[in-house]
Scaffold this active site. Structure first.
Site, PDB file in Angstrom:
ATOM      1  CB  CYS A  47      -0.916  -0.010   1.223  1.00  0.00           C
ATOM      2  SG  CYS A  47      -1.966   1.449   1.270  1.00  0.00           S
ATOM      3  CE  LYS A  57      -2.485  -7.574  -2.974  1.00  0.00           C
ATOM      4  NZ  LYS A  57      -2.452  -6.104  -2.908  1.00  0.00           N
ATOM      5  NE  ARG A 105      -7.628  -2.150 -10.111  1.00  0.00           N
ATOM      6  CZ  ARG A 105      -6.629  -1.538 -10.716  1.00  0.00           C
ATOM      7  NH1 ARG A 105      -6.704  -0.252 -10.959  1.00  0.00           N
ATOM      8  NH2 ARG A 105      -5.546  -2.217 -11.076  1.00  0.00           N
TER       9      ARG A 105
HETATM   10  C1  LIG Z   1     -10.413   0.165  -3.475  1.00  0.00           C
HETATM   11  C2  LIG Z   1      -9.130  -0.616  -3.327  1.00  0.00           C
HETATM   12  C3  LIG Z   1      -8.614  -0.848  -2.064  1.00  0.00           C
HETATM   13  C4  LIG Z   1      -7.427  -1.586  -1.895  1.00  0.00           C
HETATM   14  N1  LIG Z   1      -7.009  -1.895  -0.625  1.00  0.00           N
HETATM   15  C5  LIG Z   1      -5.956  -2.730  -0.471  1.00  0.00           C
HETATM   16  C6  LIG Z   1      -5.591  -3.226   0.815  1.00  0.00           C
HETATM   17  O1  LIG Z   1      -6.242  -2.960   1.837  1.00  0.00           O
HETATM   18  N2  LIG Z   1      -4.496  -4.040   0.891  1.00  0.00           N
HETATM   19  C7  LIG Z   1      -3.772  -4.400  -0.222  1.00  0.00           C
HETATM   20  O2  LIG Z   1      -2.795  -5.148  -0.117  1.00  0.00           O
HETATM   21  N3  LIG Z   1      -4.104  -3.949  -1.435  1.00  0.00           N
HETATM   22  C8  LIG Z   1      -5.179  -3.154  -1.587  1.00  0.00           C
HETATM   23  N4  LIG Z   1      -5.556  -2.780  -2.849  1.00  0.00           N
HETATM   24  C9  LIG Z   1      -4.791  -3.261  -4.014  1.00  0.00           C
HETATM   25  C10 LIG Z   1      -5.373  -4.585  -4.518  1.00  0.00           C
HETATM   26  O3  LIG Z   1      -5.270  -5.584  -3.524  1.00  0.00           O
HETATM   27  C11 LIG Z   1      -4.635  -5.046  -5.777  1.00  0.00           C
HETATM   28  O4  LIG Z   1      -3.289  -5.299  -5.453  1.00  0.00           O
HETATM   29  C12 LIG Z   1      -4.673  -4.014  -6.904  1.00  0.00           C
HETATM   30  O5  LIG Z   1      -5.978  -3.488  -7.075  1.00  0.00           O
HETATM   31  C13 LIG Z   1      -4.186  -4.625  -8.235  1.00  0.00           C
HETATM   32  O6  LIG Z   1      -4.987  -5.713  -8.600  1.00  0.00           O
HETATM   33  P1  LIG Z   1      -6.165  -5.557  -9.726  1.00  0.00           P
HETATM   34  O7  LIG Z   1      -5.524  -4.917 -10.928  1.00  0.00           O
HETATM   35  O8  LIG Z   1      -6.622  -6.956  -9.979  1.00  0.00           O
HETATM   36  O9  LIG Z   1      -7.218  -4.664  -9.134  1.00  0.00           O
HETATM   37  C14 LIG Z   1      -6.731  -2.056  -3.029  1.00  0.00           C
HETATM   38  C15 LIG Z   1      -7.265  -1.823  -4.306  1.00  0.00           C
HETATM   39  C16 LIG Z   1      -8.457  -1.118  -4.461  1.00  0.00           C
HETATM   40  C17 LIG Z   1      -9.027  -0.915  -5.852  1.00  0.00           C
END
Ligand SMILES: Cc1cc2nc3c(=O)[nH]c(=O)nc-3n(C[C@H](O)[C@H](O)[C@H](O)COP(=O)(O)O)c2cc1C
Length: 334
Positions: A100, A138, A233
């Site tokens: 994050c 992660k 997402r």
């Molecule tokens: C609204 C939102 C909140 C997120 N909160 C976290 C979180 O609490 N912890 C984390 O490791 N990643 C968080 N992420 C990142 C996601 O876990 C993920 O790594 C990132 O969206 C990329 O994956 P994707 O392209 O499949 O969405 C968040 C992503 C979004 C969209």
């Protein structure tokens, strides 16, 4: 798509703050029985000193297997939080957030900025592992404009000298300055091939890939080269995609009907009764008909819920409306 039988590998839904709360996860579990689900990140101070830790930590057994994602930078606090997660809540595993990039998290010196300190990350993971629960981390590929694969490999090698051998890699850098968290999920370039290379270089470690996955074809193409994939997402906005992927992986025969999924939620919303206002559940259901006929009408129907009514009342009304639409052939829905 033809279903192929692939024996091993984890399909998971990413931790997403404010999105993957317990109601969202319960809904996703109805869609995807075989997925591993993650909580939103919960910080160690929220668990150890928060007014109401159960608000973040309680979950329904049907959400299992469920992994608690922890955020923090103090190994001793991490060990205590891990024991609480094991003894008081019964989580299946623990994950450390090293991805994050938000300003708030950087101020607390955890999240992505921990990539600068692999020794501390190892200590944190060892502290979590002292609970006896399986642990994973992660993380990103690197920070800011680091462009060398070797930096990532060194990070993984160093962590792997401790208890944690399980890495979930968001396949892009985190830029700590100049981008907000949403931009940090879009702008730094995706490099899936670095994650595949990690698996080749560290065949004994469990390496899973996350970031930018949009459809079942992409997942199938990557599947043999890593130990699992995590969708964020795309899973939230098009939950039935998870079922399509399960089908493509040969883990299920048929796709679930949206209406059957909604009906499956009835015992859950009834058990919550008035304690679950409609918006707290319905906000997670917008994507249920994504890509299907009637998606727009479904979203309009969701918008008609009153904030003061319970999810139980709203859901029943919506099921009735869907039924009548179907009878009138307004919608071709399941
Ligand atoms: C609204 C939102 C909140 C997120 N909160 C976290 C979180 O609490 N912890 C984390 O490791 N990643 C968080 N992420 C990142 C996601 O876990 C993920 O790594 C990132 O969206 C990329 O994956 P994707 O392209 O499949 O969405 C968040 C992503 C979004 C969209």
């Amino acid at each position: 798509m033809t279903a192929v039988q692939l024996p091993f590998g984890t399909l998971s839904v990413a931790p997403m703050m404010d999105w993957t709360d317990r109601h969202c996860r319960f809904f996703l579990r109805q869609v995807c029985p075989s997925c591993v689900l993650f909580t939103e990140m919960v910080t160690t101070p929220a668990i150890l000193r928060g007014k109401d830790p159960a608000r973040y930590l309680d979950f329904d057994r049907q959400e299992s297997p469920l992994i608690l994602q922890l955020g923090g930078d103090d190994p001793e606090a991490m060990a205590r939080a891990a024991r609480i997660a094991r003894d008081d809540y019964g989580y299946a595993g623990l994950n450390l957030n090293v991805g994050c990039p938000s300003a708030r998290v950087q101020k607390g010196r955890f999240g992505a900025c921990l990539m600068r300190d692999p020794l501390l990350v190892r200590e944190l993971l060892d502290a979590m592992a002292s609970s006896g629960l399986p642990v994973s981390v992660k993380h990103r590929l690197g920070l800011d404009r680091e462009e060398e694969y070797e930096g990532l490999a060194d990070f993984v090698r160093s962590i792997g000298q401790g208890h944690c051998k399980h890495f979930i890699v968001h396949a892009r850098n985190a830029w700590l300055k100049g981008l907000n968290p949403a931009e940090n999920r879009e702008i730094p370039p995706l490099r899936w091939n670095w994650v595949q290379r990690l698996k080749q270089d560290f065949p004994d470690f469990r390496i899973e890939l996350n970031g930018g996955l949009r459809d079942a074809e992409q997942v199938l193409a990557l599947w043999p080269s890593v130990d699992g994939v995590m969708l964020g997402r795309a899973a939230y906005h098009s939950p039935l995609l998870l079922a399509q992927i399960e089908q493509a992986l040969g883990r299920r025969q048929d796709l679930p009907h949206p209406r059957a999924i909604l009906k499956g939620l009835l015992p859950y919303v009834d058990a919550w009764g008035e304690r679950l206002p409609a918006p707290r559940l319905l906000r997670h259901l917008h994507g249920l008909y994504a890509g299907l006929p009637g998606a727009k009408a479904w979203r309009r129907l969701l918008g008609s819920a009153r904030p003061s009514e319970s999810a139980a009342v709203a859901l029943r009304r919506m099921l009735l409306a869907l039924q009548s639409w179907q009878q009138d052939a307004v919608l071709e829905l399941g």
